[in-house]
Write a protein that holds these residues in place. Structure first.
Motif, mmCIF file in Angstrom:
data_model
loop_
_atom_site.group_PDB
_atom_site.id
_atom_site.type_symbol
_atom_site.label_atom_id
_atom_site.label_comp_id
_atom_site.label_asym_id
_atom_site.label_seq_id
_atom_site.Cartn_x
_atom_site.Cartn_y
_atom_site.Cartn_z
ATOM 1 N N ARG A 1 0.838 -1.200 0.000
ATOM 2 C CA ARG A 1 0.000 0.000 0.000
ATOM 3 C C ARG A 1 0.868 1.243 0.000
ATOM 4 N NH1 ARG A 1 -4.755 -0.918 4.392
ATOM 5 N NH2 ARG A 1 -5.561 -2.830 3.508
ATOM 6 N N LYS B 1 -3.727 4.332 -3.379
ATOM 7 C CA LYS B 1 -4.509 4.260 -2.137
ATOM 8 C C LYS B 1 -5.338 2.978 -2.168
ATOM 9 C CE LYS B 1 -4.987 9.230 -1.725
ATOM 10 N NZ LYS B 1 -5.931 10.348 -1.758
ATOM 11 N N GLN B 2 -4.753 1.916 -1.719
ATOM 12 C CA GLN B 2 -5.438 0.624 -1.743
ATOM 13 C C GLN B 2 -6.176 0.403 -0.437
ATOM 14 O OE1 GLN B 2 -2.231 -1.990 -2.539
ATOM 15 N NE2 GLN B 2 -2.067 -1.383 -4.661
ATOM 16 N N LYS B 3 -7.328 -0.207 -0.541
ATOM 17 C CA LYS B 3 -8.164 -0.442 0.647
ATOM 18 C C LYS B 3 -7.870 -1.775 1.243
ATOM 19 C CE LYS B 3 -11.793 2.423 -1.156
ATOM 20 N NZ LYS B 3 -13.128 2.498 -1.655
#
Length: 127
Positions: A64, A125-127
């Motif tokens: 991330r 912006k990875q969740k």
């Protein structure tokens, strides 16, 4: 994980698998070259670098943040350039003999370009 990261990981796997598939065939000499086996030529083994760079790109897809995404942009751009170089090098005609390009060469090129596009489309912006 966002959708471009998942697609990027799948295309990284395709780059790795395509290194073991046939890249080209020279009919007159009965030679079949893959990315890992180019016996009978001076091509070297370009599939090894494809695999190494694809594994590094896959690791950075899983991380991330902005900086892993930026580093992965460089890594996947290098992988796309390397596979394009392989495509040009392997598919050229020499001494009046043109080799028959196989599926592995095309898959490697397309998958590396998709990987590069996925890095551009992911925002880091990875969740």
């Amino acid at each position: 994980m966002n959708r471009p990261s998942i697609i990027g990981l799948v295309s990284v796997a395709v780059v790795i698998v395509s290194a073991f598939l046939p890249w080209l065939t020279i009919e007159s000499k009965h030679l079949v070259f893959t990315g890992m086996d180019t016996t009978g030529s001076s091509f070297g083994e370009p599939g090894k670098l494809n695999i190494i760079v694809a594994v590094i790109a896959g690791i950075f897809f899983a991380l991330r943040g902005k900086w892993p995404a930026r580093i992965n942009l460089f890594i996947t751009a290098f992988m796309a350039a390397w596979t394009f170089r392989n495509f040009i090098l392997f598919s050229r005609c020499e001494m009046g003999e043109c080799p028959h390009r196989e599926i592995g060469l095309y898959l490697s090129l397309v998958a590396s370009l998709i990987t590069f596009a996925c890095v551009i489309l992911s925002n880091g912006k990875q969740k």
